[in-house]
Design a protein around this motif. Structure first.
Motif, PDB file in Angstrom:
ATOM      1  N   THR A  52      15.433  17.048  54.388  1.00  0.00           N
ATOM      2  CA  THR A  52      14.913  16.368  53.500  1.00  0.00           C
ATOM      3  C   THR A  52      15.822  15.002  53.221  1.00  0.00           C
ATOM      4  O   THR A  52      17.215  15.226  53.167  1.00  0.00           O
ATOM      5  N   SER A  81      12.412  11.606  47.321  1.00  0.00           N
ATOM      6  CA  SER A  81      12.422  12.130  48.564  1.00  0.00           C
ATOM      7  C   SER A  81      12.063  11.240  49.475  1.00  0.00           C
ATOM      8  O   SER A  81      10.746  11.052  49.645  1.00  0.00           O
ATOM      9  N   THR A 105      10.402  13.995  54.119  1.00  0.00           N
ATOM     10  CA  THR A 105      10.821  15.631  54.546  1.00  0.00           C
ATOM     11  C   THR A 105      10.133  15.782  55.676  1.00  0.00           C
ATOM     12  O   THR A 105       8.913  15.599  55.821  1.00  0.00           O
ATOM     13  N   ARG A 109      10.525  23.741  52.507  1.00  0.00           N
ATOM     14  CA  ARG A 109      10.600  24.256  51.123  1.00  0.00           C
ATOM     15  C   ARG A 109      11.879  24.414  50.871  1.00  0.00           C
ATOM     16  O   ARG A 109      12.746  24.237  49.788  1.00  0.00           O
ATOM     17  N   LYS A 122      13.988  21.078  50.578  1.00  0.00           N
ATOM     18  CA  LYS A 122      13.724  20.130  49.268  1.00  0.00           C
ATOM     19  C   LYS A 122      14.209  20.867  48.360  1.00  0.00           C
ATOM     20  O   LYS A 122      14.584  20.365  47.368  1.00  0.00           O
ATOM     21  N   THR A 132       8.343  11.780  44.342  1.00  0.00           N
ATOM     22  CA  THR A 132       8.018  11.868  45.934  1.00  0.00           C
ATOM     23  C   THR A 132       6.618  11.258  46.123  1.00  0.00           C
ATOM     24  O   THR A 132       5.968  10.926  45.467  1.00  0.00           O
ATOM     25  N   ASN A 135       2.926  11.362  49.034  1.00  0.00           N
ATOM     26  CA  ASN A 135       2.125  11.837  49.952  1.00  0.00           C
ATOM     27  C   ASN A 135       0.920  11.394  50.300  1.00  0.00           C
ATOM     28  O   ASN A 135       0.215  10.861  49.199  1.00  0.00           O
ATOM     29  N   MET A 144       1.973  19.566  52.311  1.00  0.00           N
ATOM     30  CA  MET A 144       2.897  18.943  51.507  1.00  0.00           C
ATOM     31  C   MET A 144       2.629  18.875  50.060  1.00  0.00           C
ATOM     32  O   MET A 144       3.487  19.118  49.167  1.00  0.00           O
ATOM     33  N   ASN A 155       4.918  20.626  47.211  1.00  0.00           N
ATOM     34  CA  ASN A 155       5.665  19.882  45.967  1.00  0.00           C
ATOM     35  C   ASN A 155       5.056  20.327  44.710  1.00  0.00           C
ATOM     36  O   ASN A 155       5.571  20.655  43.556  1.00  0.00           O
ATOM     37  N   ARG A 156       3.611  20.617  44.598  1.00  0.00           N
ATOM     38  CA  ARG A 156       3.320  21.129  43.337  1.00  0.00           C
ATOM     39  C   ARG A 156       3.715  22.771  43.165  1.00  0.00           C
ATOM     40  O   ARG A 156       4.040  22.902  41.757  1.00  0.00           O
ATOM     41  N   TYR A 178       6.147  19.535  40.691  1.00  0.00           N
ATOM     42  CA  TYR A 178       5.731  18.288  40.788  1.00  0.00           C
ATOM     43  C   TYR A 178       4.301  18.099  40.208  1.00  0.00           C
ATOM     44  O   TYR A 178       3.523  19.038  40.632  1.00  0.00           O
TER      45      TYR A 178
END
Length: 309
Positions: free
Chosen positions: A230, A242, A245, A258, A261, A278, A280, A287, A291-292, A296
Motif C-alpha cells: 500500500t 491510500s 493498494t 488488509r 493497509k 481512500t 475505490n 476493497m 476498507n469498511r 472507513y
C-alpha cells in the motif's frame, strides 16, 4: 472568453493558490503547494501535459485545470482533463472557460477522447452533460478518523513465509515494487485500461513524488517476494491518503492487502496523521468491504465522464 474571467498558463508561483482551489473542491485528497509544483514540472514530455489557471477580474485564482494524454492507456488517443473551481466562484462561467481551453489543448496534443471526473453533488454531473460528456463508472471516497479509530491489532504471528516491510526498505532496488505495481494497476477496475509504464516514468511519478512517504507505505513479502503493498501519500501534517493498494494475482484471497493497509494506518497514526482517506471504484466490492471493516465510512463520490473530441 467569459467576461471577467481569464484563462492562462500555470506559473510555479501559482502553486499555493492552485493547491487551495483543489483542496476546496476535493477535500479528501492530499494536495500541497509542493506537490502541485512537482506535478506540473515532472509530467512525462510525451503526455503533452498543460496546466491552466482561471483568474477573476481582481486577478485572484478561482479555478484550475490540468490536461494531457493518458500515456499508460492501452488504447491510443485517450486524454484527461481535471477541472477545479472554488465553490464561491461557481456559476460564473469559470468551469466552462477552463474546459474549452483544456479541450483545445487536448485536440492540439492529438487526443481523440477526453476523460474527466464530476463530483456526485447534484450539480457537477449536469454541468458535464451539458458540455457533451457521457457518464461512466462511479467511484467512492471513504474517510477514517484515524486519531480515534479502533484499529484492529496486527497479528501476533504472521503466516509462514510472510514478512512486513516498509517501501523505504526498497530504496536500493525499487524494481520489485515497480513490477508489482504494473500487475496490480492493470487489474484495477475502471473505464480506462492501463498497460505498460516505462521504469523511469514510474520512478518519477510513483517514487519521487514529494507527497509519498515511503516510510509509511507497507509491503508484504511472501518467501522474500513482494506479494502486496500500500502506498502512503501525506501532507506532512494531519492527512493520509491510500495512493494505491494492490496484491499480486498469485497471492489474492489471503488477507495480505488488509495486513498491508492495517500496518500502514497504524504506523501513520503513530507518526501524527489523524485523518485518513481512500478511494475505490464502486464495483470493487472486495476493497470496499476491506476498507469498511477497517472503519472507513462514505465521505463522497464522483462519476467518470468522457467525450469524443
Amino acid at each position: 472568453m467569459t467576461p471577467g474571467i481569464t484563462v492562462e498558463a500555470f506559473d510555479p508561483r501559482d502553486a499555493s493558490a492552485v493547491a487551495e482551489v483543489r483542496r476546496a473542491t476535493v477535500p479528501y485528497l492530499v494536495c500541497t503547494a509542493e506537490s502541485v509544483a512537482w506535478e506540473a514540472e515532472s509530467a512525462p514530455a510525451e503526455g503533452r501535459t498543460r496546466w491552466l489557471v482561471a483568474r477573476d477580474a481582481d486577478g485572484r485564482i478561482v479555478g484550475c485545470a490540468d490536461t494531457g494524454l493518458l500515456i499508460s492507456s492501452t488504447e491510443p488517443g485517450q486524454g484527461c482533463l481535471h477541472i477545479a473551481v472554488r465553490p464561491e466562484a461557481r456559476g460564473r462561467g469559470v468551469g466552462r472557460a477552463l474546459v474549452a481551453e483544456a479541450e483545445r489543448c487536448l485536440t492540439e496534443a492529438g487526443a481523440e477522447r477526453a476523460w474527466t471526473w464530476a463530483a456526485d453533488d447534484g450539480r457537477s454531473p449536469g454541468f458535464a452533460e451539458r458540455l457533451g460528456y457521457a457518464r461512466g463508472r462511479r467511484a467512492c471516497f471513504l474517510g477514517l478518523d484515524l486519531a480515534r479509530a479502533e484499529l484492529p491489532p496486527l497479528p501476533e504471528r504472521l503466516q509462514p513465509g510472510v514478512e512486513l516491510r516498509t517501501a523505504a526498505d526498497f530504496a536500493g532496488d525499487r524494481r520489485p515494487l515497480y513490477e508489482a505495481d504494473l500487475e496490480c494497476t492493470a487489474d484495477e477496475p475502471g473505464d480506462v485500461r492501463h498497460g505498460f509504464v516505462p521504469y523511469d516514468d514510474w520512478l518519477r511519478l510513483n517514487w519521487e513524488r514529494p507527497d509519498i512517504d515511503h516510510t509509511l507505505g507497507s509491503v508484504v513479502l511472501v518467501d522474500g517476494e513482494v506479494a502486496s503493498y500500500t502506498v502512503a501519500q501525506t501532507d506532512g501534517a494531519e492527512r493520509y491518503w491510500s495512493g494505491m493498494t494492490g496484491t499480486l494475482r498469485a497471492h489474492r484471497g489471503r488477507g495480505l492487502a488488509r495486513l498491508a493497509k492495517l500496518d500502514s494506518l497504524r504506523r501513520s497514526r503513530e507518526a501524527g496523521r489523524t485523518r485518513a482517506f481512500t478511494g475505490n471504484d464502486s464495483s470493487n466490492a472486495p476493497m470496499l468491504a476491506l476498507n469498511r471493516a477497517l472503519g472507513y465510512e462514505q465521505a463522497g463520490a464522483e462519476w467518470r465522464y468522457s467525450k469524443p473530441l
